[in-house]
Scaffold this active site. Sequence first.
Site, short mmCIF file in Angstrom:
data_model
loop_
_atom_site.label_atom_id
_atom_site.label_comp_id
_atom_site.label_asym_id
_atom_site.label_seq_id
_atom_site.Cartn_x
_atom_site.Cartn_y
_atom_site.Cartn_z
N LYS A 188 0.84 -1.21 0.00
CA LYS A 188 0.00 0.00 0.00
C LYS A 188 0.87 1.25 0.00
CE LYS A 188 0.65 1.30 4.45
NZ LYS A 188 1.11 2.59 4.94
N ASP A 241 -5.91 0.02 5.04
CA ASP A 241 -4.64 0.75 5.12
C ASP A 241 -4.35 1.49 3.82
OD1 ASP A 241 -2.40 1.66 6.38
OD2 ASP A 241 -1.35 -0.26 6.43
N THR A 245 -3.74 5.53 3.76
CA THR A 245 -2.44 6.04 3.32
C THR A 245 -2.58 6.87 2.05
OG1 THR A 245 -1.55 3.99 4.23
CG2 THR A 245 -0.03 5.34 3.01
N SER A 251 0.34 10.98 5.45
CA SER A 251 1.16 9.86 4.98
C SER A 251 2.46 10.36 4.35
CB SER A 251 0.39 9.04 3.95
OG SER A 251 1.30 8.30 3.16
N ASN A 253 4.48 8.41 2.55
CA ASN A 253 4.59 7.86 1.20
C ASN A 253 3.80 8.69 0.19
OD1 ASN A 253 6.15 5.19 1.37
ND2 ASN A 253 4.76 5.08 3.12
N GLU A 278 8.57 4.02 3.44
CA GLU A 278 9.00 2.65 3.14
C GLU A 278 8.80 2.24 1.69
OE1 GLU A 278 10.67 0.64 4.98
OE2 GLU A 278 10.07 0.68 7.08
N1 LIG Z 1 4.16 6.55 11.41
C1 LIG Z 1 3.08 5.81 11.21
O1 LIG Z 1 1.97 6.35 11.21
C2 LIG Z 1 3.21 4.32 11.01
C3 LIG Z 1 2.07 3.55 11.21
C4 LIG Z 1 2.14 2.17 11.03
C5 LIG Z 1 3.34 1.58 10.66
N2 LIG Z 1 4.44 2.35 10.48
C6 LIG Z 1 5.69 1.66 10.12
O2 LIG Z 1 6.55 1.68 11.26
C7 LIG Z 1 7.92 1.67 10.84
C8 LIG Z 1 8.64 2.83 11.51
O3 LIG Z 1 8.01 4.01 11.04
P1 LIG Z 1 8.03 5.39 11.82
O4 LIG Z 1 6.87 6.14 11.33
O5 LIG Z 1 8.16 5.22 13.28
O6 LIG Z 1 9.38 6.02 11.20
P2 LIG Z 1 10.09 7.36 11.59
O7 LIG Z 1 10.80 7.83 10.39
O8 LIG Z 1 9.13 8.26 12.27
O9 LIG Z 1 11.16 6.88 12.69
C9 LIG Z 1 12.10 5.90 12.39
C10 LIG Z 1 12.85 5.51 13.67
O10 LIG Z 1 13.79 4.50 13.37
C11 LIG Z 1 15.09 4.93 13.74
N3 LIG Z 1 16.06 4.44 12.77
C12 LIG Z 1 16.27 4.87 11.50
N4 LIG Z 1 17.27 4.19 10.95
C13 LIG Z 1 17.71 3.32 11.88
C14 LIG Z 1 18.75 2.37 11.91
N5 LIG Z 1 19.54 2.17 10.86
N6 LIG Z 1 18.92 1.63 13.03
C15 LIG Z 1 18.12 1.82 14.09
N7 LIG Z 1 17.13 2.72 14.14
C16 LIG Z 1 16.92 3.47 13.04
C17 LIG Z 1 15.03 6.44 13.75
O11 LIG Z 1 16.03 6.97 14.60
C18 LIG Z 1 13.63 6.66 14.28
O12 LIG Z 1 13.62 6.56 15.66
C19 LIG Z 1 7.89 1.79 9.30
O13 LIG Z 1 8.08 0.52 8.75
C20 LIG Z 1 6.49 2.30 8.99
O14 LIG Z 1 6.02 1.86 7.73
C21 LIG Z 1 4.42 3.70 10.65
O1 LIG Z 2 3.09 7.73 6.78
P1 LIG Z 2 3.13 6.43 6.02
O2 LIG Z 2 2.94 6.64 4.54
O3 LIG Z 2 4.35 5.65 6.36
O4 LIG Z 2 1.87 5.56 6.49
C1 LIG Z 2 1.66 5.37 7.85
C2 LIG Z 2 0.82 4.14 8.15
O5 LIG Z 2 1.38 2.99 7.58
C3 LIG Z 2 -0.62 4.28 7.78
O6 LIG Z 2 -1.33 3.14 8.22
#
Ligand SMILES: NC(=O)c1ccc[n+]([C@@H]2O[C@H](COP(=O)([O-])OP(=O)(O)OC[C@H]3O[C@@H](n4cnc5c(N)ncnc54)[C@H](O)[C@@H]3O)[C@@H](O)[C@H]2O)c1
Ligand SMILES: O=P(O)(O)OC[C@H](O)CO
Length: 333
Positions: A188, A241, A245, A251, A253, A278
């Site tokens: 997605k 999702d 997104t 989002s 992405n 991602e």
């Molecule tokens: N933000 C959202 O709304 C959301 C919701 C669901 C799922 N996700 C998923 O969760 C995962 C994390 O996303 P996020 O939004 O927290 O990202 P982000 O960019 O907000 O934060 C990333 C975190 O990972 C750390 N990081 C980056 N590179 C690193 C490395 N090489 N080694 C260790 N730590 C490292 C950073 O310091 C930071 O703390 C992703 O796969 C994303 O798709 C995010």
């Molecule tokens: O901000 P994105 O695009 O990484 O999306 C966040 C979550 O995966 C939404 O469910």
Amino acid sequence: MRITVLGAGSWGTTVASVLTRRDHESLIWARSPATADEINAKHTNERYLEGFPLPGRLRATADLAEAAAHAELLVVGVPTGAFRDTLVQVRPNLHPWIPVVSLSKGLERDSLLRMTEVIKEVLPGHPAAALTGPNLAKEIMAGMAAATVIATEDLTVATEIQRVFRRGLLRVYTNHDVIGCEVGGALKNVVAIATGIAQGLGVGDNTRAGVISRGLAELTTLAVAMGGEPSTLAGLAGMGDLVATCISPQSRNRHVGEQLGRGRSLDDILAEMGQVAEGVKTVHAAVRLADRHGLAMPITRTIHRVVTGDITAEHAYGGLLRTHPAGHESDPG
Ligand SMILES: NC(=O)c1ccc[n+]([C@@H]2O[C@H](COP(=O)([O-])OP(=O)(O)OC[C@H]3O[C@@H](n4cnc5c(N)ncnc54)[C@H](O)[C@@H]3O)[C@@H](O)[C@H]2O)c1
Ligand SMILES: O=P(O)(O)OC[C@H](O)CO
């Protein structure tokens, strides 16, 4: 329960906050000692969750060994590119057999593995699960109603984790179809880049709806080819999702796509964002999986060409809804 969350970005911090408010003894690992200090002293994480107070009882550490040793349940929220390395580093200090939950949505670039597969490779014997669904971090932090899915093959483990995460307006469903859930969550993000491009180019709502619907067909086709169930992709971890997104300005992405659509370079966009999108990396693995399974997946392939600099976002626009090279066009299949 003592829970460790690895990764103090937007989602890791949000999930750790939810778990703390659910009365768990949560410890979050931040790569940056300054972030750990900020969470402990000021109860904020301004870089990722500006303006949101964190629960006072949430503790943070920058010491990975301490974080690992704390866990009766391990939750992993670092980006997929850092997922394997982080697990390798925690392995020596982890209690045996504790469940490990992935928050990360993407595929490993070289191995093409899903994150629960990476967990099983690096931490054999630990039950592996994925938490996924339409879960924009800031809305969950704000306490807005949301639904999420805990995906694991073992229903007993799923029910246990469901109980751990369930809180207030956060409704947690279970799903045994881990493949469908993880492929939906990974793909997605690629479709959100496509919808973002459409947005940035100023196209109409019909076009965006077309990209989202055909995108859902690609999520489903790939997931089913890999062994997932079509019904999963019609649910929270697929369509749910995908919609959140693709339509939300929150989002990252979609934001990347929108900026590409406005003619900016990918390097500039990513450098300015300082957060993970991602889909930019997962699209490489997705195209290789499409090749492996002999699937057309035109949206995914088009986004891959944009991300690798082969074509511009404007050029991509005409191809986003192209269905099949041989001209076979049926919907939804
Ligand atoms: N933000 C959202 O709304 C959301 C919701 C669901 C799922 N996700 C998923 O969760 C995962 C994390 O996303 P996020 O939004 O927290 O990202 P982000 O960019 O907000 O934060 C990333 C975190 O990972 C750390 N990081 C980056 N590179 C690193 C490395 N090489 N080694 C260790 N730590 C490292 C950073 O310091 C930071 O703390 C992703 O796969 C994303 O798709 C995010
Ligand atoms: O901000 P994105 O695009 O990484 O999306 C966040 C979550 O995966 C939404 O469910």
